[in-house]
Design a protein around this motif. Structure first.
Motif, PDB file in Angstrom:
ATOM      1  N   LYS A  32       0.836  -1.212   0.000  1.00 34.84           N
ATOM      2  CA  LYS A  32       0.000   0.000   0.000  1.00 34.84           C
ATOM      3  C   LYS A  32       0.862   1.250   0.000  1.00 34.84           C
ATOM      4  O   LYS A  32       0.570   2.226  -0.680  1.00 34.84           O
ATOM      5  CB  LYS A  32      -0.940   0.002   1.210  1.00 34.84           C
ATOM      6  CG  LYS A  32      -2.061  -0.978   1.110  1.00 34.84           C
ATOM      7  CD  LYS A  32      -2.963  -0.881   2.315  1.00 34.84           C
ATOM      8  CE  LYS A  32      -4.057  -1.935   2.236  1.00 34.84           C
ATOM      9  NZ  LYS A  32      -4.928  -1.885   3.421  1.00 34.84           N
ATOM     10  N   GLU A  35       2.503   1.662  -3.434  1.00 38.27           N
ATOM     11  CA  GLU A  35       1.497   2.109  -4.411  1.00 38.27           C
ATOM     12  C   GLU A  35       1.214   3.601  -4.238  1.00 38.27           C
ATOM     13  O   GLU A  35       1.108   4.338  -5.215  1.00 38.27           O
ATOM     14  CB  GLU A  35       0.202   1.314  -4.256  1.00 38.27           C
ATOM     15  CG  GLU A  35       0.271  -0.091  -4.796  1.00 38.27           C
ATOM     16  CD  GLU A  35      -0.998  -0.883  -4.506  1.00 38.27           C
ATOM     17  OE1 GLU A  35      -1.995  -0.300  -4.039  1.00 38.27           O
ATOM     18  OE2 GLU A  35      -0.977  -2.102  -4.745  1.00 38.27           O
ATOM     19  N   GLN A  36       1.078   4.031  -2.995  1.00 38.41           N
ATOM     20  CA  GLN A  36       0.818   5.439  -2.719  1.00 38.41           C
ATOM     21  C   GLN A  36       1.990   6.309  -3.182  1.00 38.41           C
ATOM     22  O   GLN A  36       1.801   7.341  -3.818  1.00 38.41           O
ATOM     23  CB  GLN A  36       0.551   5.645  -1.231  1.00 38.41           C
ATOM     24  CG  GLN A  36       0.218   7.084  -0.870  1.00 38.41           C
ATOM     25  CD  GLN A  36      -0.085   7.238   0.607  1.00 38.41           C
ATOM     26  OE1 GLN A  36      -0.110   6.266   1.361  1.00 38.41           O
ATOM     27  NE2 GLN A  36      -0.316   8.461   1.026  1.00 38.41           N
ATOM     28  N   ASN A  38       4.216   5.553  -5.489  1.00 41.30           N
ATOM     29  CA  ASN A  38       4.276   5.525  -6.949  1.00 41.30           C
ATOM     30  C   ASN A  38       3.213   6.439  -7.563  1.00 41.30           C
ATOM     31  O   ASN A  38       3.471   7.090  -8.579  1.00 41.30           O
ATOM     32  CB  ASN A  38       4.122   4.095  -7.471  1.00 41.30           C
ATOM     33  CG  ASN A  38       5.364   3.276  -7.240  1.00 41.30           C
ATOM     34  OD1 ASN A  38       6.475   3.810  -7.195  1.00 41.30           O
ATOM     35  ND2 ASN A  38       5.197   1.977  -7.076  1.00 41.30           N
ATOM     36  N   ARG A  39       2.023   6.489  -6.948  1.00 48.06           N
ATOM     37  CA  ARG A  39       0.992   7.427  -7.435  1.00 48.06           C
ATOM     38  C   ARG A  39       1.464   8.867  -7.289  1.00 48.06           C
ATOM     39  O   ARG A  39       1.230   9.695  -8.159  1.00 48.06           O
ATOM     40  CB  ARG A  39      -0.309   7.214  -6.672  1.00 48.06           C
ATOM     41  CG  ARG A  39      -1.173   6.094  -7.218  1.00 48.06           C
ATOM     42  CD  ARG A  39      -2.592   6.155  -6.660  1.00 48.06           C
ATOM     43  NE  ARG A  39      -2.647   6.179  -5.212  1.00 48.06           N
ATOM     44  CZ  ARG A  39      -2.673   5.108  -4.429  1.00 48.06           C
ATOM     45  NH1 ARG A  39      -2.647   3.912  -4.957  1.00 48.06           N
ATOM     46  NH2 ARG A  39      -2.739   5.227  -3.117  1.00 48.06           N
ATOM     47  N   GLU A  40       2.138   9.157  -6.183  1.00 50.91           N
ATOM     48  CA  GLU A  40       2.657  10.512  -5.990  1.00 50.91           C
ATOM     49  C   GLU A  40       3.711  10.846  -7.034  1.00 50.91           C
ATOM     50  O   GLU A  40       3.743  11.971  -7.550  1.00 50.91           O
ATOM     51  CB  GLU A  40       3.227  10.667  -4.582  1.00 50.91           C
ATOM     52  CG  GLU A  40       2.175  10.745  -3.515  1.00 50.91           C
ATOM     53  CD  GLU A  40       2.764  10.965  -2.135  1.00 50.91           C
ATOM     54  OE1 GLU A  40       3.969  11.266  -2.029  1.00 50.91           O
ATOM     55  OE2 GLU A  40       2.019  10.827  -1.161  1.00 50.91           O
ATOM     56  N   LYS A  42       3.960   9.578 -10.075  1.00 52.32           N
ATOM     57  CA  LYS A  42       3.269   9.774 -11.354  1.00 52.32           C
ATOM     58  C   LYS A  42       2.557  11.115 -11.401  1.00 52.32           C
ATOM     59  O   LYS A  42       2.554  11.795 -12.432  1.00 52.32           O
ATOM     60  CB  LYS A  42       2.277   8.640 -11.595  1.00 52.32           C
ATOM     61  CG  LYS A  42       2.934   7.333 -11.957  1.00 52.32           C
ATOM     62  CD  LYS A  42       1.914   6.224 -12.146  1.00 52.32           C
ATOM     63  CE  LYS A  42       2.618   4.900 -12.383  1.00 52.32           C
ATOM     64  NZ  LYS A  42       1.670   3.774 -12.393  1.00 52.32           N
ATOM     65  N   GLY A  43       1.950  11.507 -10.287  1.00 53.95           N
ATOM     66  CA  GLY A  43       1.293  12.817 -10.224  1.00 53.95           C
ATOM     67  C   GLY A  43       2.282  13.955 -10.387  1.00 53.95           C
ATOM     68  O   GLY A  43       2.011  14.943 -11.073  1.00 53.95           O
ATOM     69  N   ARG A  46       3.253  14.147 -14.001  1.00 56.43           N
ATOM     70  CA  ARG A  46       2.159  14.768 -14.758  1.00 56.43           C
ATOM     71  C   ARG A  46       2.153  16.289 -14.587  1.00 56.43           C
ATOM     72  O   ARG A  46       1.999  17.032 -15.551  1.00 56.43           O
ATOM     73  CB  ARG A  46       0.831  14.169 -14.305  1.00 56.43           C
ATOM     74  CG  ARG A  46      -0.024  13.649 -15.405  1.00 56.43           C
ATOM     75  CD  ARG A  46      -1.376  13.099 -14.982  1.00 56.43           C
ATOM     76  NE  ARG A  46      -1.705  13.023 -13.579  1.00 56.43           N
ATOM     77  CZ  ARG A  46      -1.575  11.935 -12.824  1.00 56.43           C
ATOM     78  NH1 ARG A  46      -1.089  10.832 -13.336  1.00 56.43           N
ATOM     79  NH2 ARG A  46      -1.928  11.949 -11.558  1.00 56.43           N
ATOM     80  N   GLU A 128      11.912   7.822  -7.039  1.00 51.77           N
ATOM     81  CA  GLU A 128      11.883   6.380  -7.278  1.00 51.77           C
ATOM     82  C   GLU A 128      12.906   5.666  -6.400  1.00 51.77           C
ATOM     83  O   GLU A 128      12.658   4.556  -5.912  1.00 51.77           O
ATOM     84  CB  GLU A 128      12.125   6.085  -8.752  1.00 51.77           C
ATOM     85  CG  GLU A 128      10.948   6.454  -9.629  1.00 51.77           C
ATOM     86  CD  GLU A 128      11.256   6.417 -11.109  1.00 51.77           C
ATOM     87  OE1 GLU A 128      12.370   5.995 -11.483  1.00 51.77           O
ATOM     88  OE2 GLU A 128      10.375   6.806 -11.888  1.00 51.77           O
TER      89      GLU A 128
END
Length: 166
Positions: A32, A35-36, A38-40, A42-43, A46, A128
């Protein structure tokens, strides 16, 4: 009044990684958490791409604006065909505006785009590596193994400097 310098992005991401380290120590689930994180990442990428696209649009637009200025200068030149002395200055303006468009695109906005790309790549790599380091810590790997795994992501010159310092 004492003014503090603004915190850099890396300082903020270090503070964020400290929060995740504490959560990891407190027994948070590794999947978890990664995943959190990695979402950060990617955000963040972006957001950086959105900002970069603004400057990239100016790289594309500036030469077009120069061409529009050239057309205006040529219309002015052709409008004064009766006066041969007016043709030279109007032609000079037309060509100069083309030069300005190319210069603005290539000397101002293109270096900004390149810097933004480099900064974004650097910060993405850093984040990363934080994610990887936290994963290795949660798995209980040895500090030397974690160091070796993280150093492998760096350019060879930087790897050599770190090895010399160790």
């Amino acid at each position: 009044m004492i003014r503090r310098p603004p915190r850099s992005t890396l300082d903020r991401s270090s503070a964020a990684s400290d929060v995740y380290k504490r959560q990891l120590v407190d027994g948070a689930d590794e999947t978890k958490l990664t995943e959190q994180l990695n979402r950060e990442v990617k955000g963040m990428i972006r957001r950086h791409d959105n900002m970069k696209s603004v400057f990239q649009a100016w790289v594309d637009l500036a030469p077009a604006m120069g061409m529009i200025g050239t057309l205006i200068g040529l219309v002015a030149m052709l409008g004064n065909m009766a006066d041969p002395k007016a043709i030279g200055p109007a032609m000079a303006v037309a060509l100069l505006i083309t030069l300005y468009g190319a210069m603005i695109a290539n000397c101002i906005f293109m270096p900004i785009v390149t810097k933004l790309e480099n900064y974004s790549a650097h910060e993405a790599l850093y984040r990363e590596m934080v994610v990887m380091g936290l994963k290795y810590i949660s798995r209980g790997e040895s500090p030397r193994n974690i160091t070796d795994q993280l150093i492998a992501n760096l350019p060879p010159k930087l790897q050599a400097k770190i090895e010399e310092a160790a």
